[in-house]
Design a protein around this motif. Sequence first.
Motif, PDB file in Angstrom:
ATOM      1  N   PRO A   2       0.828  -1.002   0.066  1.00  0.00           N
ATOM      2  CA  PRO A   2       0.018   0.102  -0.044  1.00  0.00           C
ATOM      3  C   PRO A   2       0.856   1.434   0.200  1.00  0.00           C
ATOM      4  N   LEU A   3       1.994   1.245   0.682  1.00  0.00           N
ATOM      5  CA  LEU A   3       2.980   2.458   0.805  1.00  0.00           C
ATOM      6  C   LEU A   3       3.381   2.946  -0.661  1.00  0.00           C
ATOM      7  N   LEU A   4       3.643   1.918  -1.403  1.00  0.00           N
ATOM      8  CA  LEU A   4       4.374   2.388  -2.587  1.00  0.00           C
ATOM      9  C   LEU A   4       3.167   2.794  -3.717  1.00  0.00           C
ATOM     10  N   ILE A   5       1.871   1.993  -3.324  1.00  0.00           N
ATOM     11  CA  ILE A   5       0.866   2.567  -4.192  1.00  0.00           C
ATOM     12  C   ILE A   5       0.515   3.705  -4.140  1.00  0.00           C
ATOM     13  N   SER A   6       0.400   4.116  -2.823  1.00  0.00           N
ATOM     14  CA  SER A   6      -0.039   5.454  -2.432  1.00  0.00           C
ATOM     15  C   SER A   6       0.913   6.473  -2.781  1.00  0.00           C
ATOM     16  N   LEU A   7       2.176   6.122  -2.949  1.00  0.00           N
ATOM     17  CA  LEU A   7       3.109   6.982  -3.369  1.00  0.00           C
ATOM     18  C   LEU A   7       3.105   7.237  -4.884  1.00  0.00           C
ATOM     19  N   LYS A   8       2.769   6.273  -5.507  1.00  0.00           N
ATOM     20  CA  LYS A   8       2.843   6.227  -6.848  1.00  0.00           C
ATOM     21  C   LYS A   8       1.548   6.914  -7.444  1.00  0.00           C
ATOM     22  N   THR A   9       0.394   6.528  -6.660  1.00  0.00           N
ATOM     23  CA  THR A   9      -0.990   7.394  -7.086  1.00  0.00           C
ATOM     24  C   THR A   9      -0.595   8.830  -6.961  1.00  0.00           C
ATOM     25  N   LEU A  28       4.815  11.994   1.985  1.00  0.00           N
ATOM     26  CA  LEU A  28       4.187  10.934   0.990  1.00  0.00           C
ATOM     27  C   LEU A  28       3.911   9.641   1.603  1.00  0.00           C
ATOM     28  N   LEU A  29       4.591   9.196   2.890  1.00  0.00           N
ATOM     29  CA  LEU A  29       4.573   7.850   3.414  1.00  0.00           C
ATOM     30  C   LEU A  29       3.309   7.998   4.466  1.00  0.00           C
ATOM     31  N   SER A 366      10.850   9.072  -0.652  1.00  0.00           N
ATOM     32  CA  SER A 366      10.856   8.495  -1.967  1.00  0.00           C
ATOM     33  C   SER A 366      12.181   7.525  -1.842  1.00  0.00           C
ATOM     34  N   ARG A 367      13.269   8.030  -1.369  1.00  0.00           N
ATOM     35  CA  ARG A 367      14.677   7.069  -1.270  1.00  0.00           C
ATOM     36  C   ARG A 367      14.243   5.736  -0.325  1.00  0.00           C
ATOM     37  N   ARG A 368      13.312   6.096   0.738  1.00  0.00           N
ATOM     38  CA  ARG A 368      13.382   4.977   1.783  1.00  0.00           C
ATOM     39  C   ARG A 368      12.175   3.963   1.325  1.00  0.00           C
ATOM     40  N   GLY A 370      12.018   3.336  -1.910  1.00  0.00           N
ATOM     41  CA  GLY A 370      12.499   2.747  -2.980  1.00  0.00           C
ATOM     42  C   GLY A 370      12.102   3.280  -4.484  1.00  0.00           C
ATOM     43  N   TYR A 371      11.373   4.459  -4.105  1.00  0.00           N
ATOM     44  CA  TYR A 371      10.854   4.959  -5.414  1.00  0.00           C
ATOM     45  C   TYR A 371      11.575   6.165  -6.261  1.00  0.00           C
ATOM     46  N   ALA A 372      11.673   6.033  -7.540  1.00  0.00           N
ATOM     47  CA  ALA A 372      12.656   6.816  -8.084  1.00  0.00           C
ATOM     48  C   ALA A 372      11.395   8.234  -8.496  1.00  0.00           C
ATOM     49  N   LEU A 373      11.736   9.329  -8.058  1.00  0.00           N
ATOM     50  CA  LEU A 373      10.957  10.334  -8.119  1.00  0.00           C
ATOM     51  C   LEU A 373      10.959  10.839  -9.672  1.00  0.00           C
ATOM     52  N   PRO A 374       9.939  11.215 -10.319  1.00  0.00           N
ATOM     53  CA  PRO A 374      10.034  11.901 -11.819  1.00  0.00           C
ATOM     54  C   PRO A 374      10.945  12.913 -11.618  1.00  0.00           C
ATOM     55  N   GLU A 375      11.643  13.149 -12.718  1.00  0.00           N
ATOM     56  CA  GLU A 375      12.652  14.420 -12.744  1.00  0.00           C
ATOM     57  C   GLU A 375      11.780  15.585 -12.394  1.00  0.00           C
ATOM     58  N   GLY A 376      12.442  16.516 -11.701  1.00  0.00           N
ATOM     59  CA  GLY A 376      11.634  17.792 -11.654  1.00  0.00           C
ATOM     60  C   GLY A 376      10.594  17.947 -10.511  1.00  0.00           C
ATOM     61  N   SER A 377      10.294  16.657  -9.715  1.00  0.00           N
ATOM     62  CA  SER A 377       9.483  16.731  -8.851  1.00  0.00           C
ATOM     63  C   SER A 377      10.025  17.650  -7.451  1.00  0.00           C
TER      64      SER A 377
END
Length: 411
Positions: A2-9, A28-29, A366-368, A370-377
């Motif tokens: 869920p953590l990652l999904i909400s981040l991606k969402t 984000l978390l 995001s680092r924690r 493991g999610y690579a932020l889109p450039e410019g975020s």
Amino acid sequence: MPLLISLKTHYGEHSMTSVGKCNLRNPLLGRRLRLGFVGGGRGGLVGQWHSAGARLSNHWEVLAGALSSDPDNAHASAAEWMIATNRSYSDWNEMAEAEAERDDGIEAVSIVTPNWTHHRIAAAFLKAGIDVILDKPMTTTVSDARELLELQRATGRVVVMTYPHAHHAMVRQAKHMIRNGAVGTIRQAHVEYAQEWATSPVPDRGKGAIWRRDPEKVGRASTTADVGTHAYHLLHTMTGQDIASVRAEFHNCGAPQPMEDTAFVNFRLENGAPGILWVTQAAPGQYCGLRIRVWGDKGGLDWDQEKPEVLRYVPLGEQEQIFIRGRGNGILPEAERLTHLPRGHGEAAVDAWANLYAEAGVAIASRRAGYALPEGSVELSGAEDGLKGMLFIDACADSHESGGSWVALKQ
Ligand SMILES: NC(=O)c1ccc[n+]([C@@H]2O[C@H](COP(=O)([O-])OP(=O)(O)OC[C@H]3O[C@@H](n4cnc5c(N)ncnc54)[C@H](O)[C@@H]3O)[C@@H](O)[C@H]2O)c1
């Protein structure tokens, strides 16, 4: 998960094309990150700005600290910050080790101590696996800065350098207007940072007024390192160009001191455009006068830190345009996302610190995860920018010591 999904969402909804809608005050978390401080206790100057910004950002909970080199001050300050007794440390090394051991240990540390301590403290926390938010200048020598950059790369941890002025909404506006061609090709730039506090000896200015002028402690330059790095960073951030070379003169225009309180720096940008960077701490009537003007072949932009919500833009041959922080009326999405109150309700320095801590929170969460932020975020300054600041100081000191010759900035 869920953590990652909400981040991606979150970023799915607020993609690069609609980055302006991203609410930087949402952790984000789904929880605040755990933050510790080294320095910032009673009597310290900048720690309170950091902690105010961290709290206002809504991304951080301050849970641990080695707030002073004096144990009594450290513990008394921790009590005021509502840090639990067992997480108030009198030694930052002990703090790094103990916090790295805990399941609920801090996830990042803010280092707000004097310059000569930055390298050792940052290295200890990076080695303990903890992300670092570090005040400028990064270190007191170029070699220490290179070492920290290598350590940051080797550990894969985040280093955020705290240049708060770059997180004012109207600096972001200017930066993206320049990227979008508002001034055309940059032809010249002037940046200045003028303060008055070193005009006469003032015994109650605090420890900071003493160590800032001690060559054993701060390295090759004083005012150039202290506020010159801010001016240099603002110029670099806003124009998107680095300084290629400098011709610098250091002066002592205020109370006699062993180091400079004023520097006049001629520079050339990467595209060859000339400019002037002037910094002083001995100009009566100047409080925190960080001002930048950038002129190109299509127009000019003018921003002043003491009036941070206002950006003046003059397209060549047209009437001037005044941009006021807020939403709409020509404010770009990249600047809107750093704006929180409606136009007319003032936002200033603490809001810039909060924006910095919000962007740091996004990057570290995001680092924690493991999610690579889109450039410019997020638009943060990292270890490379810390090293650049040190290379700028070094080139200015080389130039001054050589009697004012042109010196290229090293890579
Ligand atoms: N980003 C900015 O806008 C900005 C503004 C001002 C200062 N700074 C930078 O912040 C840093 C601190 O500057 P300042 O003016 O607040 O200095 P200061 O001397 O006023 O405060 C330093 C703080 O660090 C603490 N400290 C010193 N050694 C320590 C140790 N070994 N362990 C724990 N705590 C320790 C002191 O007790 C004090 O609380 C400097 O590097 C300065 O360049 C940045």
